[in-house]
Design a protein around this motif. Sequence first.
Motif, PDB file in Angstrom:
ATOM      1  N   ASP A 140       0.841  -1.194   0.000  1.00 58.08           N
ATOM      2  CA  ASP A 140       0.000   0.000   0.000  1.00 58.08           C
ATOM      3  C   ASP A 140       0.876   1.244   0.000  1.00 58.08           C
ATOM      4  N   TRP A 149       6.165  12.528  -2.648  1.00 57.03           N
ATOM      5  CA  TRP A 149       5.207  12.681  -1.551  1.00 57.03           C
ATOM      6  C   TRP A 149       5.793  13.361  -0.318  1.00 57.03           C
ATOM      7  N   ASP A 159       2.153  14.258   0.531  1.00 58.28           N
ATOM      8  CA  ASP A 159       1.492  13.630  -0.620  1.00 58.28           C
ATOM      9  C   ASP A 159       1.537  14.509  -1.867  1.00 58.28           C
ATOM     10  N   THR A 177       1.210  10.743  -8.239  1.00 60.96           N
ATOM     11  CA  THR A 177       0.329  11.021  -7.110  1.00 60.96           C
ATOM     12  C   THR A 177      -0.030   9.727  -6.393  1.00 60.96           C
ATOM     13  N   VAL A 178      -0.568   9.857  -5.200  1.00 65.41           N
ATOM     14  CA  VAL A 178      -1.006   8.668  -4.458  1.00 65.41           C
ATOM     15  C   VAL A 178      -2.117   7.957  -5.219  1.00 65.41           C
ATOM     16  N   LYS A 179      -3.007   8.715  -5.843  1.00 65.33           N
ATOM     17  CA  LYS A 179      -4.086   8.106  -6.628  1.00 65.33           C
ATOM     18  C   LYS A 179      -3.515   7.349  -7.821  1.00 65.33           C
ATOM     19  N   ASN A 180      -2.563   7.954  -8.519  1.00 66.23           N
ATOM     20  CA  ASN A 180      -1.910   7.251  -9.636  1.00 66.23           C
ATOM     21  C   ASN A 180      -1.290   5.945  -9.159  1.00 66.23           C
ATOM     22  N   ASN A 182      -2.134   4.107  -6.504  1.00 74.89           N
ATOM     23  CA  ASN A 182      -3.172   3.126  -6.168  1.00 74.89           C
ATOM     24  C   ASN A 182      -3.847   2.561  -7.419  1.00 74.89           C
ATOM     25  N   ASP A 183      -4.026   3.410  -8.424  1.00 72.23           N
ATOM     26  CA  ASP A 183      -4.736   2.980  -9.641  1.00 72.23           C
ATOM     27  C   ASP A 183      -3.855   2.154 -10.578  1.00 72.23           C
ATOM     28  N   ASN A 184      -2.556   2.475 -10.639  1.00 70.21           N
ATOM     29  CA  ASN A 184      -1.721   1.903 -11.691  1.00 70.21           C
ATOM     30  C   ASN A 184      -0.579   1.005 -11.209  1.00 70.21           C
TER      31      ASN A 184
END
Length: 245
Positions: A140, A149, A159, A177-180, A182-184
């Motif tokens: 994670d 970050w 972040d 990014t944190v979203k990138n 988590n998504d990729n």
Amino acid sequence: METKGKYTLLSVNEFDKWLKNQIVSRKINFIQHHHTWSPSYKQFKGHNHFLLQESMRNSHLERGFSEIAQHFTTFPDGKVCTGRSLNQIPAGIKGANTGAICIENVGNFDTNGDLMNPQHRESIIALTAVLLKRFGINPDAKGIIYHHWYDLNTGKRTDGTGSTKSCPGTNFFGGNTVKNFNDNFIPPLLSALKSTTIKNDTASSKILQTGSVAADDLNVRSGPSSQNNMLDTLYRAVEVNCYAV
């Protein structure tokens, strides 16, 4: 597998076997990912792994580091090169080095920079999976972090806000990014973890306590006597787990 001087160059499959034979006394909590920016793909000629690794070490020594900053370097052909001892704290991210493993990925992965090729992508994911499994780290955004970050001045995790580097690149696995992440990054990593066979060497051991090295250097030996073979050296501020007394 090829060794030259203090470095060993391995395929990902060889890395799995190599890591199983390493004795790591330092407490490992998370993995840092970076891109080198320079050298980039243009500087990689397919055979100059050791030359690039040594040039990075020389650059880091000129900046005042005691050794090359990273523990591992990944190359565009998918090979992995060893660097700093795993029992040494890396010089990767201000405020987030203690307990870290530092990985430098050769390339400029900012937008309009290098386009990561499939073998490099697979190598980064596989290397991360093997390290997570060996040290019992969660897959994670706490177990794996990006340089972007962390604020460069305060060393605090923001972040991506404040004074930051783009590292490991604004197009690293689709973004920094944190979203990138988590998504990729996480989906292929979870798939790789299912096929990773390396044993978590902390899973069956009860940690009695955690401490840090107070001496300038501390020898790690194969047994309790000063006559036992020396395996490695730990340096001041390194965190260690105690499993028995």
